[in-house]
Structure formats: structure tokens, C-alpha cells
Design a protein around this motif. Structure first.
Motif, mmCIF file in Angstrom:
data_model
loop_
_atom_site.group_PDB
_atom_site.id
_atom_site.type_symbol
_atom_site.label_atom_id
_atom_site.label_comp_id
_atom_site.label_asym_id
_atom_site.label_seq_id
_atom_site.Cartn_x
_atom_site.Cartn_y
_atom_site.Cartn_z
ATOM 1 N N PRO A 97 0.837 -1.210 0.000
ATOM 2 C CA PRO A 97 0.000 0.000 0.000
ATOM 3 C C PRO A 97 0.867 1.254 0.000
ATOM 4 O O PRO A 97 2.022 1.229 0.449
ATOM 5 C CB PRO A 97 -0.803 -0.136 1.296
ATOM 6 N N ALA A 98 0.309 2.347 -0.508
ATOM 7 C CA ALA A 98 1.083 3.592 -0.611
ATOM 8 C C ALA A 98 1.427 4.155 0.762
ATOM 9 O O ALA A 98 2.484 4.769 0.946
ATOM 10 C CB ALA A 98 0.303 4.618 -1.424
ATOM 11 N N THR A 99 0.534 3.961 1.719
ATOM 12 C CA THR A 99 0.771 4.439 3.082
ATOM 13 C C THR A 99 0.375 3.329 4.059
ATOM 14 O O THR A 99 -0.322 2.383 3.698
ATOM 15 C CB THR A 99 -0.056 5.692 3.388
ATOM 16 N N GLY A 100 0.812 3.474 5.294
ATOM 17 C CA GLY A 100 0.438 2.499 6.313
ATOM 18 C C GLY A 100 1.650 1.977 7.054
ATOM 19 O O GLY A 100 2.760 2.505 6.944
ATOM 20 N N THR A 101 1.426 0.910 7.816
ATOM 21 C CA THR A 101 2.459 0.335 8.675
ATOM 22 C C THR A 101 2.698 -1.127 8.320
ATOM 23 O O THR A 101 1.746 -1.874 8.104
ATOM 24 C CB THR A 101 2.049 0.430 10.154
ATOM 25 N N VAL A 102 3.960 -1.485 8.268
ATOM 26 C CA VAL A 102 4.371 -2.869 8.022
ATOM 27 C C VAL A 102 5.060 -3.388 9.279
ATOM 28 O O VAL A 102 5.936 -2.712 9.835
ATOM 29 C CB VAL A 102 5.349 -2.954 6.832
ATOM 30 N N PRO A 120 8.303 4.792 0.197
ATOM 31 C CA PRO A 120 8.566 5.906 1.120
ATOM 32 C C PRO A 120 7.355 6.352 1.928
ATOM 33 O O PRO A 120 7.512 7.111 2.888
ATOM 34 C CB PRO A 120 9.059 7.021 0.188
ATOM 35 N N GLY A 121 6.140 5.896 1.580
ATOM 36 C CA GLY A 121 4.958 6.271 2.356
ATOM 37 C C GLY A 121 4.687 5.356 3.529
ATOM 38 O O GLY A 121 3.765 5.597 4.315
ATOM 39 N N LEU A 122 5.488 4.303 3.690
ATOM 40 C CA LEU A 122 5.261 3.326 4.748
ATOM 41 C C LEU A 122 6.133 3.596 5.967
ATOM 42 O O LEU A 122 7.227 4.137 5.862
ATOM 43 C CB LEU A 122 5.559 1.914 4.239
ATOM 44 N N THR A 123 5.628 3.184 7.133
ATOM 45 C CA THR A 123 6.428 3.097 8.347
ATOM 46 C C THR A 123 6.518 1.619 8.735
ATOM 47 O O THR A 123 5.721 0.802 8.257
ATOM 48 C CB THR A 123 5.814 3.899 9.501
ATOM 49 N N GLY A 124 7.483 1.292 9.591
ATOM 50 C CA GLY A 124 7.688 -0.113 9.889
ATOM 51 C C GLY A 124 8.019 -0.393 11.337
ATOM 52 O O GLY A 124 8.542 0.467 12.055
ATOM 53 N N VAL A 125 7.710 -1.616 11.758
ATOM 54 C CA VAL A 125 8.051 -2.109 13.098
ATOM 55 C C VAL A 125 8.813 -3.419 12.918
ATOM 56 O O VAL A 125 8.334 -4.337 12.262
ATOM 57 C CB VAL A 125 6.789 -2.363 13.954
ATOM 58 N N ASP A 181 -1.026 -2.622 8.671
ATOM 59 C CA ASP A 181 -1.632 -2.868 7.362
ATOM 60 C C ASP A 181 -1.082 -4.133 6.710
ATOM 61 O O ASP A 181 -1.798 -4.830 5.993
ATOM 62 C CB ASP A 181 -1.390 -1.655 6.456
ATOM 63 N N VAL A 182 0.217 -4.411 6.963
ATOM 64 C CA VAL A 182 0.846 -5.597 6.391
ATOM 65 C C VAL A 182 1.710 -6.256 7.463
ATOM 66 O O VAL A 182 2.463 -5.573 8.174
ATOM 67 C CB VAL A 182 1.724 -5.249 5.167
ATOM 68 N N TYR A 183 1.592 -7.568 7.562
ATOM 69 C CA TYR A 183 2.429 -8.359 8.458
ATOM 70 C C TYR A 183 3.324 -9.272 7.613
ATOM 71 O O TYR A 183 2.821 -9.982 6.739
ATOM 72 C CB TYR A 183 1.569 -9.200 9.404
ATOM 73 N N LEU A 184 4.612 -9.237 7.888
ATOM 74 C CA LEU A 184 5.575 -10.063 7.159
ATOM 75 C C LEU A 184 6.040 -11.219 8.043
ATOM 76 O O LEU A 184 6.381 -11.020 9.218
ATOM 77 C CB LEU A 184 6.796 -9.233 6.757
ATOM 78 N N LEU A 185 6.064 -12.417 7.469
ATOM 79 C CA LEU A 185 6.600 -13.604 8.138
ATOM 80 C C LEU A 185 7.569 -14.280 7.170
ATOM 81 O O LEU A 185 7.210 -15.207 6.464
ATOM 82 C CB LEU A 185 5.482 -14.582 8.510
ATOM 83 N N LYS A 186 8.787 -13.786 7.120
ATOM 84 C CA LYS A 186 9.759 -14.333 6.164
ATOM 85 C C LYS A 186 10.631 -15.386 6.835
ATOM 86 O O LYS A 186 11.289 -15.122 7.844
ATOM 87 C CB LYS A 186 10.634 -13.222 5.593
ATOM 88 N N GLY A 225 -8.902 -5.248 6.474
ATOM 89 C CA GLY A 225 -8.052 -4.845 5.364
ATOM 90 C C GLY A 225 -6.585 -5.191 5.532
ATOM 91 O O GLY A 225 -5.792 -5.021 4.597
ATOM 92 N N SER A 226 -6.201 -5.690 6.710
ATOM 93 C CA SER A 226 -4.811 -6.102 6.895
ATOM 94 C C SER A 226 -4.474 -7.291 6.008
ATOM 95 O O SER A 226 -5.330 -8.134 5.731
ATOM 96 C CB SER A 226 -4.550 -6.497 8.358
ATOM 97 N N ARG A 227 -3.205 -7.360 5.614
ATOM 98 C CA ARG A 227 -2.734 -8.503 4.835
ATOM 99 C C ARG A 227 -1.542 -9.151 5.539
ATOM 100 O O ARG A 227 -0.722 -8.454 6.145
ATOM 101 C CB ARG A 227 -2.319 -8.048 3.433
#
Length: 342
Positions: free
Chosen positions: A176-181, A200-205, A243-248, A273-275
């Protein structure tokens, strides 16, 4: 002659091939030697003889020559007619200063934490579970926690392996263009870093154990103010509302039962709407060579985990209240399994 039987000449070829397979562990051992003593770094300025390399590394020249000669049969280094060794494209990746160096990854993959359980694969197959704790006195991650040198080698090696694939994975998905990962169990943050640089529109944890987070790689002027690190246990909970959760490379470490604990923690944290993106090898039922099938046996012997096919992911996600929406290949060995909350 029966068409299903190999011709006489083919039998000899098959015999040689099976012998090579049976002795494959020697290639791994030689590769570990070259990585550990830094041979590729010493060849960066040009070819050297075994005697020159031995003087630089403090090893036996005749024995080193024989190990490097074996690696040269796999195009890792090249021996010329005068007996000097050269870098090859594969050997370049063993340089510690290579942009996507594999040196730390090779050292990790050939470490005793993987090597010894692989030697007892028959015991694992007979018992139906890893015998890692019989060898080391504790399960894999408990062993890493109580033996700092093993934990450091694992974290460094995983960061090295990920370095060659993080940007490929980040570039294969439309975020997504904005949101949190939130990068769950994200180690030193290589994937999160590449994702934020590309978006560049995202923030992350970055969410992982505190000991791992101390060595994160998110300090970058281009990311100033756009990230945070947060310690925690992904079996219990994960940061909510992203907005997005990563499990790599997380789910493949664990049994289905343990994966469900992780996925249910993610499901509880997700908003409308989370992925969720599970990034692992996705196994296809065929006979083609596939790094994922090799990793699957590695997971089986050391961690008790497994690589999964699309239908296995679908069933696992469904049990956690998630729906598999698509599987996206990437230019790396990893695929992206996308899921949303049901």
C-alpha cells in the motif's frame, strides 16, 4: 533390451553419479573450510598459489590445495596449469566484502547445528521427529539462546542469506502507498529496510527477541523517523493494527501446531483490510531440482519444521481464521503467500 533398463555404459555413469551423491558431504566440508579461513578474500587481488594462501591463513598448503581442487570441480575457484587458484563468479560470493556475500550464510549452513542432525537423518526418519535435542541437549532455538556463539552465528548467517533476496522479495509485491508494516521475527531487519526504502509512504516495526534487535540494520538516513524496534514473543502476541504483516522464513521453522500459534497471534492483531505475507519456499509436487526441497530436509532434521505446498498453506491459514488469496513467485527461491482475515 528392455527400454526401462540402462544401457551397459549408462550403468557406469549411474554408478559414478551415485558415488558423487554419497560423497557430497565432502563438498560441503571443503566449502566450509574455504569460507572459514577467508580464501576468497585473499584472492581478491589476483590468483595465488596454495603455498601463498597457506602462509596468509596459517594452514597446511598441501591439504589446502586438495580441498580447493575439489571445490574447483564445482566451479568454486579455478586452478590454473601452474597450480595457482583464481576466483570464479561463485567464489566471488564468498568474499566478505561482496555486496551480497554468502560467506556468513555458508558458515551457518555448514555449522554443527545443521551438520550433526543431518548425519542422523535415518534416526529422524525412523522416529518421525528431529533428534536435535538428543545431540545438543535442547531444542534448536533454546540451544541458540544458551550458547551465544551459536546464536550469533545463526543470526549473522541468516542476515547474510537474506541480503541476496530481501530486495527481490520487496520488489515483487505491491505494498500500500501508506500504512504500517510489521516484520515479525524479522531478525536484523533486512527485509523491512528494503521494503521501506522502496515504499517511502510506509512506516515499519521490526518485531523480534531483544537480543536480536540489538544488531538491527535499520539505521539509515533515508529511513529517519519511519521505523521502530519492538521486542516480543510472536507465539503470544504481535503488534496490532498494522496494514501488512511479514513472516519471512518463519513458518518453515515450526510444526503445524506451532505455526497455528503464530498465525492466530497475527489474526488477533489484524484489522479490517490487513494482509499477511508468509514468505517461504512453496513446494511443487514434481521431480525438478528445488532448493526448497533441500531446505525441507534441513528443517526436518534440525528444527522439526517443514517447507509447504500451496494447499498445505491454505489449510494452515484457514485453521487460523485466514484466507489464502494468492501465491506470488519472486526472483529468489522464496514465494509470497498472501492472506487476509476471514
Amino acid at each position: 533390451m528392455d527400454a526401462t533398463q540402462p544401457a551397459p555404459g549408462d550403468k557406469e555413469s549411474l554408478t559414478l553419479r551415485l558415488s558423487e551423491h554419497a560423497l557430497g558431504y565432502l563438498h560441503s566440508a571443503a566449502l566450509r573450510v574455504a569460507a572459514r579461513i577467508g580464501i576468497a578474500d585473499h584472492l581478491a587481488d589476483g590468483p595465488r598459489t596454495p603455498e601463498e594462501l597457506a602462509a596468509l591463513t596459517g594452514v597446511s598448503a598441501p591439504h589446502l590445495q586438495r580441498a580447493l581442487r575439489l571445490l574447483a570441480t564445482r566451479e568454486v575457484f579455478r586452478e590454473d596449469k601452474d597450480g595457482s587458484f583464481h576466483l570464479t563468479p561463485a567464489a566471488e560470493l564468498l568474499r566478505s566484502d561482496a555486496p551480497t556475500s554468502m560467506r556468513d550464510g555458508v558458515i551457518m549452513l555448514t555449522d554443527e547445528t545443521f551438520w550433526k542432525p543431518a548425519g542422523r537423518l535415518e534416526d529422524t526418519v525412523r522416529a518421525g521427529h528431529t533428534v536435535f535435542d538428543e545431540i545438543f541437549g535442547a531444542p534448536f532455538f533454546d540451544h541458540l539462546a544458551r550458547v551465544p556463539s551459536a546464536g550469533e552465528a545463526f543470526d549473522t548467517g541468516m542476515a547474510g542469506l537474506s541480503g541476496s533476496e530481501d530486495d527481490l522479495v520487496a520488489g515483487a509485491y505491491t505494498f500500500p502507498a501508506t500504512g504500517t508494516v510489521v516484520d515479525i521475527g524479522g531478525g536484523r531487519g533486512g527485509l523491512l529496510r528494503r521494503t521501506l526504502l522502496r515504499n517511502p509512504g510506509l512506516t515499519g516495526v521490526l518485531y523480534d527477541q531483544e537480543a536480536v534487535l540489538r544488531h538491527h540494520h535499520l539505521e539509515d538516513p533515508a529511513l529517519a523517523g519511519r521505523w521502530e524496534v519492538r521486542p516480543g514473543d510472536f507465539f503470544a502476541s504481535v503488534p496490532d493494527g498494522a496494514d501488512v504483516y511479514l513472516l519471512k522464513r518463519i513458518l518453515h521453522d515450526w510444526s503445524d501446531e506451532d505455526c497455528l500459534r503464530i498465525l492466530r497471534a497475527c489474526r488477533a492483531a489484524m484489522k479490517d483490510g490487513s494482509r499477511l505475507l508468509a514468505i517461504d519456499a512453496v513446494i511443487v509436487r514434481d521431480n525438478a531440482p528445488d532448493l526448497g526441497k533441500t531446505l525441507d530436509v534441513l528443517m526436518m532434521t534440525s528444527l522439526g519444521g517443514r517447507e509447504r505446498g500451496e494447499q498445505e498453506f491454505r489449510r494452515l491459514l484457514a485453521q487460523a481464521g485466514l484466507e489464502l488469496t494468492r501465491v506470488l513467485p519472486t526472483p529468489s527461491a522464496m514465494s509470497i503467500v498472501e492472506a487476509t482475515a476471514v
